[in-house]
Design a protein around this motif. Structure first.
Motif, PDB file in Angstrom:
ATOM      1  N   SER A  65      -8.492   2.100   6.670  1.00 39.31           N
ATOM      2  CA  SER A  65      -9.110   0.778   6.894  1.00 39.31           C
ATOM      3  C   SER A  65      -8.351  -0.595   6.519  1.00 39.31           C
ATOM      4  O   SER A  65      -8.420  -1.359   7.144  1.00 39.31           O
ATOM      5  CB  SER A  65     -10.548   0.837   6.605  1.00 39.31           C
ATOM      6  N   LYS A  75      -7.195   2.654  14.804  1.00 37.82           N
ATOM      7  CA  LYS A  75      -7.185   3.724  13.811  1.00 37.82           C
ATOM      8  C   LYS A  75      -6.096   4.954  14.173  1.00 37.82           C
ATOM      9  O   LYS A  75      -5.511   5.366  13.322  1.00 37.82           O
ATOM     10  CB  LYS A  75      -8.440   4.533  13.658  1.00 37.82           C
ATOM     11  N   ASP A 243     -13.144  -0.909   2.697  1.00 38.73           N
ATOM     12  CA  ASP A 243     -13.206   0.547   2.950  1.00 38.73           C
ATOM     13  C   ASP A 243     -14.329   1.038   3.976  1.00 38.73           C
ATOM     14  O   ASP A 243     -15.282   0.420   3.817  1.00 38.73           O
ATOM     15  CB  ASP A 243     -13.456   0.962   1.542  1.00 38.73           C
ATOM     16  N   GLU A 244     -14.253   1.995   4.713  1.00 39.27           N
ATOM     17  CA  GLU A 244     -15.189   2.637   5.702  1.00 39.27           C
ATOM     18  C   GLU A 244     -15.957   3.594   4.662  1.00 39.27           C
ATOM     19  O   GLU A 244     -15.620   4.406   4.136  1.00 39.27           O
ATOM     20  CB  GLU A 244     -14.544   3.175   6.731  1.00 39.27           C
ATOM     21  N   GLN A 246     -18.951   5.892   5.000  1.00 37.96           N
ATOM     22  CA  GLN A 246     -20.017   6.647   6.025  1.00 37.96           C
ATOM     23  C   GLN A 246     -21.387   6.804   5.471  1.00 37.96           C
ATOM     24  O   GLN A 246     -21.580   7.125   4.109  1.00 37.96           O
ATOM     25  CB  GLN A 246     -19.398   8.069   6.390  1.00 37.96           C
TER      26      GLN A 246
END
Length: 390
Positions: A65, A75, A243-244, A246
């Motif tokens: 990211s 992406k 940052d991704e 989840q």
């Protein structure tokens, strides 16, 4: 136009080295310039430079990211470019605590042949530079005043270059830092955090994004354990707010969980779909990646375990999808037994390419020589399973 009218000229920003810069050896810069990289690969290389050499580091943890945010790539493009550079040995990668650790392989002679370059004249350039220094050494003292008068901020002397931010924060910046520091859960190395915050110098928009990213990180499973929370300076320098994280299972991950619950839930216990576990999601992705050659294999896996394998007492979902559990189960499946306990010799048609093709011909399954063998095997297994349930 009235004389009193004032014309406002646009303000042009002039970046200065005092605000930070990235040092790179000329030899390495020339090797990168001459190598036939794609545009996206160049973008990734420059981003790695910025996040490593730009902070006087050899390597850094870089989430995908972060690379996307700094290059403007989607992406799939960013992921492909990073993978290609790692495969070409231009980037070195290692596992990090929070993201993959990336660094530039400065030994360009070890890059793959498709991008490797040879700087045949580099050695002579260094020698010539040394000779010129010795020849002009006597005249330099006479011209030193002239040279010094021509020095500008854009070309400061190397020994006066500074890469560290100002140690004292302005009043408004300090107020923002205190808001950040109050919220950050790990109160260690405050002075380093201040320096990182000053270097970042967030405006109102960035401060909002930073605090939103911090709030999201604090709700993640990883930060639930204090020992896995990074120092504030490290989090800021790595762009941690981008940052991704989840927070729920993907559709593919849910499908695997549901297949397990349907086949083995009553026997060993079901998995809660709503109770997201970050480590479990990662294990499911690794499990699916292992079975990528046969995309439908996971659908057959849990029913086969139910029908053919005597599981050990500790076996559960996490065990069955782990590398060790999957290997153990496959080994137990290979040893089939009759009701009297004697071994049944399993067919070996799927042990070789020739056996797979022979089995396909036997079952009337058409294929051509260009079709991947795993795909042929998958169709044969599907046909066998269909016959068994007919």
């Amino acid at each position: 136009m009235a004389l009193a009218d004032v014309i406002h000229m646009p303000e042009y920003r002039s970046p200065q080295l005092e605000q930070g810069y990235t040092r790179i050896a000329n030899e390495l810069l020339e090797a990168i310039t001459l190598a036939p990289f794609s545009q996206n690969q160049y973008k990734v290389i420059l981003t790695v430079w910025r996040m490593t050499y730009g902070f006087n580091k050899q390597s850094d943890q870089l989430a995908l990211s972060q690379i996307m945010a700094r290059t403007g790539m989607k992406k799939p493009q960013a992921s492909l470019a990073v993978s290609q550079l790692i495969e070409m040995r231009v980037l070195l990668a290692d596992e990090g605590r929070h993201a993959r650790v990336l660094s530039l392989n400065k030994v360009y002679s070890k890059w793959s042949s498709e991008v490797r370059v040879v700087l045949s004249s580099w050695g002579s350039e260094i020698q010539n530079h040394t000779v010129m220094e010795s020849v002009t050494e006597g005249s330099e003292s006479q011209n030193s005043k002239v040279l010094e008068s021509g020095t500008t901020k854009d070309k400061p002397k190397t020994h006066t270059q500074k890469t560290s931010p100002k140690e004292h924060l302005s009043r408004s910046l300090r107020e923002r830092f205190e808001i950040f520091w109050t919220a950050y859960p790990r109160k260690k190395s405050k002075a380093k955090a201040e320096k990182a915050f000053a270097k970042l110098n967030p405006d109102e928009q960035l401060m909002t994004a930073l605090m939103a990213g911090l709030t999201q990180a604090m709700t993640s499973e990883q930060w639930a354990n204090p020992q896995f929370i990074p120092y504030a300076a490290s989090w800021l320098n790595a762009g941690g707010w981008m940052d991704e994280i989840q927070s729920a299972y993907s559709d593919d991950e849910l499908a695997v969980i549901r297949a397990f619950n349907e086949a083995l839930g009553e026997r060993v216990g079901t998995v809660d779909e709503a109770g997201f576990v970050e480590a479990r999601a990662g294990a499911i992705r690794a499990f699916l990646c292992k079975l990528a050659a046969d995309p439908q294999a996971w659908k057959r896996y849990f029913p086969a375990v139910r029908d053919k394998v005597e599981l050990p007492p500790h076996a559960g979902f996490d065990y069955l999808i782990s590398p060790k559990g999957y290997g153990d189960v496959r080994g137990r499946m290979a040893i089939k037994r009759n009701p009297d306990g004697t071994r049944v010799h399993a067919e070996d048609w799927d042990k070789s390419a020739s056996g797979i093709k022979a089995k396909a011909k036997e079952m009337g399954i058409a294929f051509d020589d260009e079709e991947p063998v795993p795909a042929i095997a998958a169709r044969v297994r599907a046909a066998i399973e269909k016959q068994e349930h007919a």
